[in-house]
Structure formats: structure tokens, C-alpha cells
Design a protein around this motif. Sequence first.
Motif, PDB file in Angstrom:
ATOM      1  N   LYS A  78      45.058  34.628  31.705  1.00 43.05           N
ATOM      2  CA  LYS A  78      44.897  35.726  32.651  1.00 43.05           C
ATOM      3  C   LYS A  78      43.414  35.993  32.889  1.00 43.05           C
ATOM      4  CE  LYS A  78      46.365  40.374  33.893  1.00 43.05           C
ATOM      5  NZ  LYS A  78      47.260  41.500  33.594  1.00 43.05           N
ATOM      6  N   LEU A  79      43.045  36.154  34.151  1.00 43.30           N
ATOM      7  CA  LEU A  79      41.686  36.506  34.536  1.00 43.30           C
ATOM      8  C   LEU A  79      41.690  37.941  35.049  1.00 43.30           C
ATOM      9  CD1 LEU A  79      38.714  35.891  35.169  1.00 43.30           C
ATOM     10  CD2 LEU A  79      39.469  34.876  37.340  1.00 43.30           C
ATOM     11  N   SER A  80      40.934  38.807  34.386  1.00 43.97           N
ATOM     12  CA  SER A  80      40.875  40.213  34.779  1.00 43.97           C
ATOM     13  C   SER A  80      39.820  40.375  35.870  1.00 43.97           C
ATOM     14  CB  SER A  80      40.519  41.071  33.558  1.00 43.97           C
ATOM     15  OG  SER A  80      40.366  42.408  33.936  1.00 43.97           O
ATOM     16  N   LEU A  81      40.254  40.336  37.124  1.00 47.54           N
ATOM     17  CA  LEU A  81      39.302  40.310  38.237  1.00 47.54           C
ATOM     18  C   LEU A  81      39.991  40.717  39.538  1.00 47.54           C
ATOM     19  CD1 LEU A  81      36.341  39.305  39.039  1.00 47.54           C
ATOM     20  CD2 LEU A  81      37.487  37.202  39.731  1.00 47.54           C
ATOM     21  N   PRO A  82      39.975  41.977  39.905  1.00 44.30           N
ATOM     22  CA  PRO A  82      40.623  42.377  41.162  1.00 44.30           C
ATOM     23  C   PRO A  82      39.838  41.991  42.415  1.00 44.30           C
ATOM     24  CG  PRO A  82      39.702  44.282  40.031  1.00 44.30           C
ATOM     25  CD  PRO A  82      39.573  43.132  39.089  1.00 44.30           C
ATOM     26  N   PHE A  83      38.475  41.986  42.331  1.00 45.56           N
ATOM     27  CA  PHE A  83      37.666  41.751  43.533  1.00 45.56           C
ATOM     28  C   PHE A  83      36.605  40.676  43.290  1.00 45.56           C
ATOM     29  CE2 PHE A  83      38.929  46.261  43.635  1.00 45.56           C
ATOM     30  CZ  PHE A  83      39.678  46.259  44.812  1.00 45.56           C
ATOM     31  N   ARG A 138      43.860  34.691  42.263  1.00 45.25           N
ATOM     32  CA  ARG A 138      43.150  34.768  43.532  1.00 45.25           C
ATOM     33  C   ARG A 138      42.819  36.228  43.821  1.00 45.25           C
ATOM     34  NH1 ARG A 138      46.360  30.408  47.444  1.00 45.25           N
ATOM     35  NH2 ARG A 138      46.502  28.750  45.853  1.00 45.25           N
ATOM     36  N   PRO A 139      41.585  36.635  43.550  1.00 39.36           N
ATOM     37  CA  PRO A 139      41.208  38.043  43.734  1.00 39.36           C
ATOM     38  C   PRO A 139      41.048  38.410  45.200  1.00 39.36           C
ATOM     39  CG  PRO A 139      39.306  36.743  43.118  1.00 39.36           C
ATOM     40  CD  PRO A 139      40.487  35.812  43.041  1.00 39.36           C
ATOM     41  N   GLN A 140      40.938  39.692  45.450  1.00 37.97           N
ATOM     42  CA  GLN A 140      40.708  40.206  46.795  1.00 37.97           C
ATOM     43  C   GLN A 140      39.228  40.061  47.145  1.00 37.97           C
ATOM     44  OE1 GLN A 140      42.928  41.669  49.108  1.00 37.97           O
ATOM     45  NE2 GLN A 140      41.131  41.535  50.438  1.00 37.97           N
ATOM     46  N   GLY A 141      38.935  39.456  48.299  1.00 39.45           N
ATOM     47  CA  GLY A 141      37.563  39.367  48.762  1.00 39.45           C
ATOM     48  C   GLY A 141      37.051  40.722  49.225  1.00 39.45           C
ATOM     49  N   PHE A 142      35.722  40.829  49.371  1.00 39.95           N
ATOM     50  CA  PHE A 142      35.149  42.104  49.801  1.00 39.95           C
ATOM     51  C   PHE A 142      33.928  41.865  50.690  1.00 39.95           C
ATOM     52  CE2 PHE A 142      33.091  40.962  45.819  1.00 39.95           C
ATOM     53  CZ  PHE A 142      31.747  41.233  46.047  1.00 39.95           C
ATOM     54  N   LYS A 143      33.620  42.861  51.520  1.00 35.77           N
ATOM     55  CA  LYS A 143      32.451  42.816  52.388  1.00 35.77           C
ATOM     56  C   LYS A 143      31.357  43.722  51.826  1.00 35.77           C
ATOM     57  CE  LYS A 143      35.108  41.888  56.605  1.00 35.77           C
ATOM     58  NZ  LYS A 143      35.431  42.344  57.987  1.00 35.77           N
TER      59      LYS A 143
END
Length: 366
Positions: A37-42, A55-60
Motif C-alpha cells: 500500500k502506498l499512502s498518497l492521495p495527491f 494511482r493518486p489524484q493529480g493536482f494543479k
Amino acid sequence: MRILYDHQAFTGQRYGGVARYFHGLMESILEMGIEVKLSLPFSNNEYLKESSVHRPQGFKHIFGFMPTNMLVSRTNRLNSLVQIKRGKFDIFHPTFFHSYFLEHLGKKPFVLTYHDCIKERFNLPHLDNASHTQKQELLNRAAKIIAISENTKKDILQLYKIKAEKIEVVPLFSTFKTHQLPKNFQVKTPEKYLLYVGARNDYKNFIPFVQSIAPVLKKNSDVVLLCAGSSHFNHEELEVIKSLNLETQVKHFNFDSDDTLYYLYQKAIAFVHPSLYEGFGIPILEAFACGCPVVLSNTSCFPEVAGDAGLYFNPAKADDIAEKMEEIIQNESLRKDLVQKGYKRQNDFSPEITAAKTLAVYQSVL
């Protein structure tokens, strides 16, 4: 067995050797049937966009680059703390040196990967934000330490108070061994060139290297030193290149994909690696996989990684550098011999080998 990895290496970087290492490691361990498990939302990390692990959520960067990165980093850290406090894992593996997790692990063990001692050896505080004291605490409290080379292990033992038996050496790998170029893939390059890959700052020894090979380039006027990487030449580099009258023979190339980099290795006369120090040197394995002869420094981990498949020079001696570069340009049979040795040498490094040895480290602490 359940392994939890944290956000650190993936939060602010789209690319990078540490993130590439951890992503490849997680993918390989997952394929072995181990829960990862990779703890990484963004994250905007490129390696995770097609990941089997997460597959985390990308961000601007809506608040500007640094403020947005800081906000995302803190959010990701909070998420990691939530996952740690839930305790649904057997081993924790942080991906960098922030010690935020130490007071929240309880009795759960953690394993720490130490890539190199460049910061300590060359007094480069910009490489990470962890002090010697912070790193010593992490080394003390880790159940095991993974060093990516015997050279890194030796440096850790010299620079920190740690017992040798606590450190296990697990080498890195390159995914280029199984890389396939798209059909009819081509990139416009000079007809004959030596390839330099990556950063050129500080310990990379780039300017002394260019100064050393200037006579060789002038003698071989049809050969270009092609410098592949994201950063263009800075003012100092441009001034040195101009002073040597090498503007047409030392060129920058900004590549945007592994396909392009693979192609550059394939078509080069040789790959050159004049760095004074590295923790491992993945570009060496990349060159081997692409059938590219390797000419490199005889320092730090390089002989350990390249073995007899490299042509070595003393990076502090201009005459030796020039001699070896002239030899690799002129001696076709030498290049062919190095290519064959490189193909053989790369078999000592693979994702499977790295994953199996890392898994053995995990099992040893449970």
C-alpha cells in the motif's frame, strides 16, 4: 505480509531516481503476491500514472509552485499518519528522511533505504532537509537499513554510529532491460555523439570533464558531446563552452520520455559518466541495456556496478580522461567488446533480484 510505503518521494516530483526506485520496488513486490500500500492521495508523479500499486489524484499549482507543493505535502503527510495509526500493515517503509512517523508507529518495525552520502561527502545542504542528527535517529530506530551499494554501506559506517550487521546491501536495477521502442521510433540527433545524461552540478564534474576532452573534440571535429537532461546550460557552462570554442560540439538535448532516452543511448558512440561520486549509477545499467559502451570514473560505486564492462578514467586527471575518450572514439573493437560485457553484466541487476532481497530484509525483521 503487508507493507506500507509513505508519500515523501512522490509528493513534489514528477520524476526522480528515488521515486523510480520505490515505484519499481512496489510493482515487483506486488507481483510476488505481497500486499503493498502506498499512502498518497495527491501526486503528479509520472511513474504512478499507470501504476498497478496506486494511482493518486493529480493536482494543479493554483497557489503557485512552492505554496501548492507545501499544501499537498502536508495533506499527504496527514494521510500517511492516518494509515500508520490504523496499523493495518506489518512493516513501514518511509521513502525519505522526514521523521514525522516515529512517534506514531508503536511497535511496528520500519525499514529505511539509504541511497547515498553525497550530502555529507560534499556538504550540499540543498539535497534534503534532514540534519545529521535527524538521520542518526532514523538509523538508530530502523529495524534494518538498506544500502543500495557496498560503497554506500561503507560511507554510512564511516559517517554514522551504526553497527554493520544492521545494514543490508540491496542493489538497484534499470527497467531498460525489458524496454521496447515503438515501431519506427526516431529522434533527430547528431550523426556521431558521446552521451552525457542528467544533472551537471557540483560533484557531477561536468565542467572539468568538458575542459579535459576539449582537445579530443577539436581533433574529432565530427563528434558532439550531447548532454541530455531537463536543465539547459547555465551561464558558467556557456562561458566555458564558448571559451573552448566548442559551441557546435557541446550541445544540450531536452528529452521527455524513456523512449527518447533509450534511443539516445542506442545511437551514441558511448555513454560518459565523469561524476566524482554516486550512490549507485542507474544510467550505467541503462546504457548496458541499450548496447551502449560505457566510459566512467573509477571512483565510489562505479567499479562495483560496472565491473569489467566499463572503460575507466581518473576523474581528477585531465590527461587520463582525454586518453580514454580518444580511445573509445577510435577503437571500434573496444566498443563492441564493452557492449557485449555490458549485456552480460546487466544480468546481475533486475527488479526481481532487488524485490527478492528487499523481501528477505522485511522477513528478517518480523
